[in-house]
Design an enzyme around this catalytic site. Structure first.
Site, PDB file in Angstrom:
ATOM      1  N   CYS A  25       0.834  -1.202   0.000  1.00 32.23           N
ATOM      2  CA  CYS A  25       0.000   0.000   0.000  1.00 32.23           C
ATOM      3  C   CYS A  25       0.867   1.249   0.000  1.00 32.23           C
ATOM      4  O   CYS A  25       2.042   1.224   0.373  1.00 32.23           O
ATOM      5  CB  CYS A  25      -0.951  -0.013   1.196  1.00 32.23           C
ATOM      6  SG  CYS A  25      -0.163   0.290   2.791  1.00 32.23           S
ATOM      7  N   CYS A  28       2.552   2.350   3.409  1.00 32.86           N
ATOM      8  CA  CYS A  28       3.695   1.531   3.834  1.00 32.86           C
ATOM      9  C   CYS A  28       4.926   1.814   2.988  1.00 32.86           C
ATOM     10  O   CYS A  28       6.042   1.905   3.509  1.00 32.86           O
ATOM     11  CB  CYS A  28       3.332   0.053   3.761  1.00 32.86           C
ATOM     12  SG  CYS A  28       2.152  -0.486   5.012  1.00 32.86           S
ATOM     13  N   CYS A  89      37.750  16.518  -0.618  1.00 29.73           N
ATOM     14  CA  CYS A  89      38.520  17.604  -0.005  1.00 29.73           C
ATOM     15  C   CYS A  89      38.732  17.310   1.477  1.00 29.73           C
ATOM     16  O   CYS A  89      37.780  16.995   2.200  1.00 29.73           O
ATOM     17  CB  CYS A  89      37.791  18.927  -0.194  1.00 29.73           C
ATOM     18  SG  CYS A  89      38.587  20.331   0.605  1.00 29.73           S
ATOM     19  N   CYS A 176      35.736   1.758  -0.452  1.00 29.06           N
ATOM     20  CA  CYS A 176      35.437   3.192  -0.454  1.00 29.06           C
ATOM     21  C   CYS A 176      35.999   3.927   0.754  1.00 29.06           C
ATOM     22  O   CYS A 176      35.844   5.144   0.858  1.00 29.06           O
ATOM     23  CB  CYS A 176      33.929   3.420  -0.515  1.00 29.06           C
ATOM     24  SG  CYS A 176      33.033   2.898   0.982  1.00 29.06           S
ATOM     25  N   CYS A 188      29.278 -12.494  13.521  1.00 32.63           N
ATOM     26  CA  CYS A 188      29.545 -12.731  12.100  1.00 32.63           C
ATOM     27  C   CYS A 188      30.556 -11.723  11.555  1.00 32.63           C
ATOM     28  O   CYS A 188      30.438 -10.517  11.761  1.00 32.63           O
ATOM     29  CB  CYS A 188      28.238 -12.647  11.313  1.00 32.63           C
ATOM     30  SG  CYS A 188      28.444 -12.816   9.539  1.00 32.63           S
ATOM     31  N   CYS A 201      35.613  -9.061   4.589  1.00 34.85           N
ATOM     32  CA  CYS A 201      35.857  -9.798   5.823  1.00 34.85           C
ATOM     33  C   CYS A 201      36.325  -8.828   6.895  1.00 34.85           C
ATOM     34  O   CYS A 201      37.266  -8.050   6.673  1.00 34.85           O
ATOM     35  CB  CYS A 201      36.895 -10.893   5.577  1.00 34.85           C
ATOM     36  SG  CYS A 201      37.413 -11.777   7.074  1.00 34.85           S
ATOM     37  N   HIS A 212      35.173 -17.553   0.855  1.00 32.15           N
ATOM     38  CA  HIS A 212      36.286 -16.951   1.602  1.00 32.15           C
ATOM     39  C   HIS A 212      36.506 -17.653   2.940  1.00 32.15           C
ATOM     40  O   HIS A 212      37.640 -17.978   3.304  1.00 32.15           O
ATOM     41  CB  HIS A 212      36.018 -15.469   1.828  1.00 32.15           C
ATOM     42  CG  HIS A 212      37.048 -14.796   2.683  1.00 32.15           C
ATOM     43  ND1 HIS A 212      38.290 -14.434   2.221  1.00 32.15           N
ATOM     44  CD2 HIS A 212      37.018 -14.425   3.998  1.00 32.15           C
ATOM     45  CE1 HIS A 212      38.990 -13.872   3.203  1.00 32.15           C
ATOM     46  NE2 HIS A 212      38.236 -13.858   4.283  1.00 32.15           N
ATOM     47  N   CYS A 219      40.844 -16.930   8.340  1.00 30.00           N
ATOM     48  CA  CYS A 219      39.669 -16.134   8.681  1.00 30.00           C
ATOM     49  C   CYS A 219      38.492 -17.073   8.948  1.00 30.00           C
ATOM     50  O   CYS A 219      38.211 -17.968   8.145  1.00 30.00           O
ATOM     51  CB  CYS A 219      39.324 -15.166   7.557  1.00 30.00           C
ATOM     52  SG  CYS A 219      40.568 -13.892   7.277  1.00 30.00           S
TER      53      CYS A 219
END
Length: 331
Positions: A25, A28, A89, A176, A188, A201, A212, A219
């Site tokens: 809807c 929502c 910057c 990033c 986890c 990871c 992995h 790991c």
């Protein structure tokens, strides 16, 4: 009935989406988009599936112009964060992006925001230093520049002890460089950056694939730290020496279990009947014939399934142990 609020709604209250066929809807969807944009979870996926909502649908469902601007800004920032040639910057209170493609040989960059004009280095992303080499510095923040600067100031103010404590709970995305916090309680270690969508990871800060945590890299899916070098080598040597015995034992158990278990399972299933079964309308002779035919058919099919399972599973396990593990041990 709306699948989110479970309230009956008229048909016109369910807007169509260009990305998928799911329906919810209007109220929502509007609330869902408002929360997603406010929390910078952009681009926004459908609440029922991973399909990404089209910008036209987002603008149509969001009533506030301020949320439209935020949505467009977050989309643009995420695109710039994923671009390896974009630099941010380093000046305080300035999150201006500089397109610096091909600037590696001439690393002096100038912020183009009006009133800023900060000069900084393409390589280390720090204020311009014409007379010296780049000093090792933490990776540059992206969408959370004010937060990152505050974290750096707190580290300088509280000393190396606090920096070490924060390093265990705050790390940077390997793609990033966005700062990510995680409670280091052994939960986890598969992390998903909400800025660029990178899966990495938490222990080794490397972008990961589905295998992995199955590789002998040290790991683990759960845990606070990777295995030590000694423990990792002992585990790899144990796999190399014990693989033939373990694989033979597993195959020896799997062959009779599959060969005998499938006919027994099918016979019991047919005898018990399932939802919609017409067992109650069958006579005793018909039931006996049905069970017998299913068991005989299973006896014919189960050896084929056993051969495929063992014929495919055993070579795959041997290839993994004496391929991946050996290469990891040699490294």
């Amino acid at each position: 009935e709306c699948p989110l609020c479970l309230l009956p709604q008229p048909p016109e209250a369910f807007p169509t989406l260009a990305s998928c066929t799911h329906r919810s809807c209007w109220a929502c969807l509007e609330q869902y988009l408002r929360l997603a944009v406010s929390e910078s979870r952009v681009p926004v996926s459908c609440p029922h599936c991973p399909a990404v909502l089209q910008p036209a649908d987002v603008h149509r469902l969001l009533p506030e112009p301020a949320l439209h601007d935020k949505y467009e800004e977050f989309l643009l920032r995420r695109l710039l964060v994923a671009d390896p040639g974009t630099r941010w910057c380093p000046a305080p209170d300035c999150s201006y992006a500089v397109f610096a493609h091909g600037c590696a040989e001439c690393p002096r960059l100038i912020c183009g925001r009006e009133g800023c004009g900060t000069e900084f280095c393409y390589h280390c992303r720090q204020p311009w230093h014409p007379d010296g080499p780049c000093a090792p510095v933490p990776p540059a923040p992206s969408l959370v520049t004010p937060t990152a600067q505050l974290a750096q100031l707190e580290e300088l103010a509280h000393g190396e002890a606090l920096a070490q404590a924060e390093a265990e709970d705050i790390k940077v995305c390997p793609r990033c460089s966005a700062f990510i916090m995680k409670i280091n309680d052994g939960s986890c270690n598969r992390m998903n950056c909400t800025v660029c969508g990178c899966l990495f990871c938490w222990l080794c800060l490397q972008e990961i694939s589905d295998v992995h945590f199955l590789s002998p890299s040290g790991c683990t899916f759960w845990g606070k730290r990777p295995w030590s070098r000694t423990r990792r080598i002992l585990w790899q040597l144990g796999m190399l020496l014990g693989a033939p015995m373990v694989i033979s034992l597993a195959a020896g158990v799997a062959v009779p279990v599959i060969t005998i278990g499938i006919p027994i399972y099918m016979g019991r299933k047919v005898l018990a009947g399932g939802p919609g079964s017409r067992r109650s309308s069958l006579s005793g002779c018909q039931q006996c014939l049905s069970v017998t035919s299913s068991v005989l058919l299973s006896l014919f099919v189960s050896p084929i399934i056993t051969a495929l399972t063992v014929g495919v599973g055993v070579p795959l396990m041997l290839t993994y142990v004496y391929g991946t593990v050996v290469l990891s041990l040699c490294r």
